[in-house]
Design a protein around this motif. Structure first.
Motif, short mmCIF file in Angstrom:
data_model
loop_
_atom_site.label_atom_id
_atom_site.label_comp_id
_atom_site.label_asym_id
_atom_site.label_seq_id
_atom_site.Cartn_x
_atom_site.Cartn_y
_atom_site.Cartn_z
N TYR A 8 -0.16 2.75 -9.28
CA TYR A 8 0.58 1.59 -9.76
C TYR A 8 1.12 0.86 -8.52
O TYR A 8 1.19 1.44 -7.43
N VAL A 9 1.53 -0.38 -8.69
CA VAL A 9 2.12 -1.14 -7.58
C VAL A 9 3.54 -1.52 -7.95
O VAL A 9 3.78 -2.14 -8.98
N LEU A 10 4.49 -1.11 -7.12
CA LEU A 10 5.89 -1.41 -7.36
C LEU A 10 6.17 -2.89 -7.09
O LEU A 10 5.36 -3.60 -6.50
N SER A 11 7.34 -3.34 -7.50
CA SER A 11 7.68 -4.76 -7.38
C SER A 11 7.73 -5.24 -5.94
O SER A 11 7.62 -6.44 -5.67
N ASN A 12 7.88 -4.30 -4.98
CA ASN A 12 7.89 -4.70 -3.56
C ASN A 12 6.53 -4.53 -2.90
O ASN A 12 6.40 -4.65 -1.68
N GLY A 13 5.49 -4.21 -3.70
CA GLY A 13 4.14 -4.09 -3.18
C GLY A 13 3.74 -2.69 -2.76
O GLY A 13 2.58 -2.46 -2.42
N VAL A 14 4.66 -1.74 -2.76
CA VAL A 14 4.35 -0.36 -2.40
C VAL A 14 3.52 0.29 -3.50
O VAL A 14 3.83 0.15 -4.70
N LYS A 15 2.47 1.00 -3.11
CA LYS A 15 1.62 1.69 -4.07
C LYS A 15 2.18 3.09 -4.34
O LYS A 15 2.57 3.80 -3.41
N THR A 76 9.13 11.69 -3.34
CA THR A 76 10.32 11.22 -4.04
C THR A 76 11.41 12.27 -3.99
O THR A 76 11.15 13.46 -4.16
N SER A 77 12.66 11.84 -3.76
CA SER A 77 13.81 12.71 -3.96
C SER A 77 14.88 11.93 -4.71
O SER A 77 14.77 10.72 -4.91
N LEU A 105 11.51 8.64 3.33
CA LEU A 105 11.20 8.91 1.92
C LEU A 105 10.39 7.74 1.38
O LEU A 105 10.63 6.59 1.75
N ASP A 106 9.47 8.02 0.49
CA ASP A 106 8.75 6.94 -0.19
C ASP A 106 9.57 6.37 -1.33
O ASP A 106 9.48 5.17 -1.61
N LEU A 107 10.35 7.21 -2.00
CA LEU A 107 11.14 6.75 -3.13
C LEU A 107 12.40 7.60 -3.23
O LEU A 107 12.35 8.83 -3.15
N TYR A 108 13.54 6.93 -3.41
CA TYR A 108 14.83 7.61 -3.59
C TYR A 108 15.45 7.09 -4.89
O TYR A 108 15.51 5.88 -5.11
N LEU A 109 15.87 8.02 -5.74
CA LEU A 109 16.41 7.67 -7.05
C LEU A 109 17.83 8.19 -7.23
O LEU A 109 18.17 9.27 -6.73
N GLN A 138 16.61 -1.11 3.55
CA GLN A 138 16.45 -2.20 4.51
C GLN A 138 16.27 -1.69 5.93
O GLN A 138 15.66 -2.37 6.76
N SER A 139 16.75 -0.48 6.20
CA SER A 139 16.59 0.11 7.53
C SER A 139 15.24 0.80 7.70
O SER A 139 14.91 1.27 8.80
N GLY A 140 14.46 0.90 6.63
CA GLY A 140 13.14 1.50 6.70
C GLY A 140 13.11 3.00 6.48
O GLY A 140 12.05 3.62 6.60
N LYS A 141 14.24 3.58 6.11
CA LYS A 141 14.28 5.03 5.88
C LYS A 141 13.75 5.40 4.50
O LYS A 141 13.44 6.57 4.24
N ILE A 142 13.68 4.42 3.61
CA ILE A 142 13.14 4.59 2.26
C ILE A 142 12.20 3.43 1.99
O ILE A 142 12.55 2.27 2.26
N ARG A 143 11.03 3.70 1.43
CA ARG A 143 10.07 2.63 1.15
C ARG A 143 10.32 1.95 -0.19
O ARG A 143 9.89 0.82 -0.41
N ALA A 144 10.99 2.66 -1.10
CA ALA A 144 11.29 2.09 -2.42
C ALA A 144 12.51 2.80 -2.99
O ALA A 144 12.76 3.97 -2.69
N ILE A 145 13.27 2.09 -3.81
CA ILE A 145 14.48 2.66 -4.41
C ILE A 145 14.46 2.44 -5.92
O ILE A 145 13.90 1.48 -6.43
#
Length: 282
Positions: A8-15, A76-77, A105-109, A138-145
């Protein structure tokens, strides 16, 4: 979708790979290292963990030692309930990253919207946590939230002060508990929906599910995961054996008919298997 590595593609373009590998209840030991490595060998490229699972050291070791590039695994974490609020979120994130031993991290929830210890001021502490999430993103430590177990009113409250909208909501979803309002809300807001407990926590002895699965020469587990995919969800099954891992990945060569989907709606009366986000006692 044709395989568990399709995305799937997230709203910010990350797959984000369309099927994840869940690690809930796996211990922080060498067995878990082996299980996660085996899942990756079986083709899984999306690994889901959480601080509260207490297994991130083992999960991180498996990811580092699996033989693939870090960029090939989506990790994801989730933020633990006692760590809501701006400062606490930043502190726990640092611990999570040290435990995992990976650069990002690719995704943080946010794991739960309204923990019992923040029952009355949940909006304020979520606002603080989300501010930290946005800074880390925004610092690049997480690719999606994103969030987990957030219903419409929880996300609405978050959006009152957020500058970045959640990209994912992880919800309990299966034929017994469809959460149509929350799912439709997410779709309207371009939020990808992940399904936890897609296999009913192993309670798959329902005669209706058994009979429908037989029609397709599939297991009940495969039927349930296919149900998630056909609804546009991203399921997060867990398995310990190679056979089960492969079985859970083999869900792209059949389609559940509209008639069978309709028949499965009779299971909705059985309801959820986990806690409700507003009344969870943790």
């Amino acid at each position: 979708m044709n395989s568990i590595q399709d995305s799937y593609v997230l709203s910010n373009g990350v797959k984000i790979p369309c099927v994840g590998f869940g690690t809930w209840k796996l211990l922080n030991d060498e067995h878990t290292v082996d299980v996660v490595k085996t899942a990756i060998d079986c083709g899984y490229r999306h690994i889901d963990t959480a601080f509260s699972y207490k297994n991130d050291i083992a999960v991180g070791k498996a990811i580092r030692e699996c033989g693939l590039k870090r960029s090939e695994i989506f990790v994801t974490s989730k933020l633990d309930n006692p760590s809501h609020g701006y400062e606490n979120t930043l502190k726990e994130f640092d611990i999570t990253m040290n435990n995992l031993g990976i650069e990002y991290l690719d995704l943080y929830l946010i794991h739960w919207p309204r923990p019992i210890m923040f029952r009355e001021n949940w909006k304020a502490v979520n606002e603080g946590s989300w501010k930290a999430f946005e800074e880390l993103y925004q610092s690049g430590k997480i690719r999606a939230i994103g969030v987990s177990n957030f219903l419409e009113h929880h996300i609405d409250a978050l959006l009152d002060t957020a500058t970045i909208a959640p990209m994912v909501d992880q919800l309990e979803l299966h034929p017994q508990y469809v959460q149509e309002d929350a799912v439709n809300y997410c779709k309207d807001h371009r939020i990808i929906v992940e399904a936890w407990s897609p296999l009913l926590r192993g309670q798959m002895d329902n005669p209706l599910l058994i009979n429908i699965a037989k029609k397709y020469n599939k297991s009940v587990a495969q039927l349930l995961l296919r149900w998630s995919i056909q609804h546009g969800f991203l399921p997060l099954p867990k398995a310990s054996s190679v056979d089960r891992m492969k079985e859970n990945a083999d869900i792209f060569d059949f389609e559940i008919s509209k008639e069978d989907i309709e028949e499965m709606k009779s299971l909705e009366s059985l309801g959820r298997t986990g806690a409700h986000p507003d009344t969870a006692q943790f």
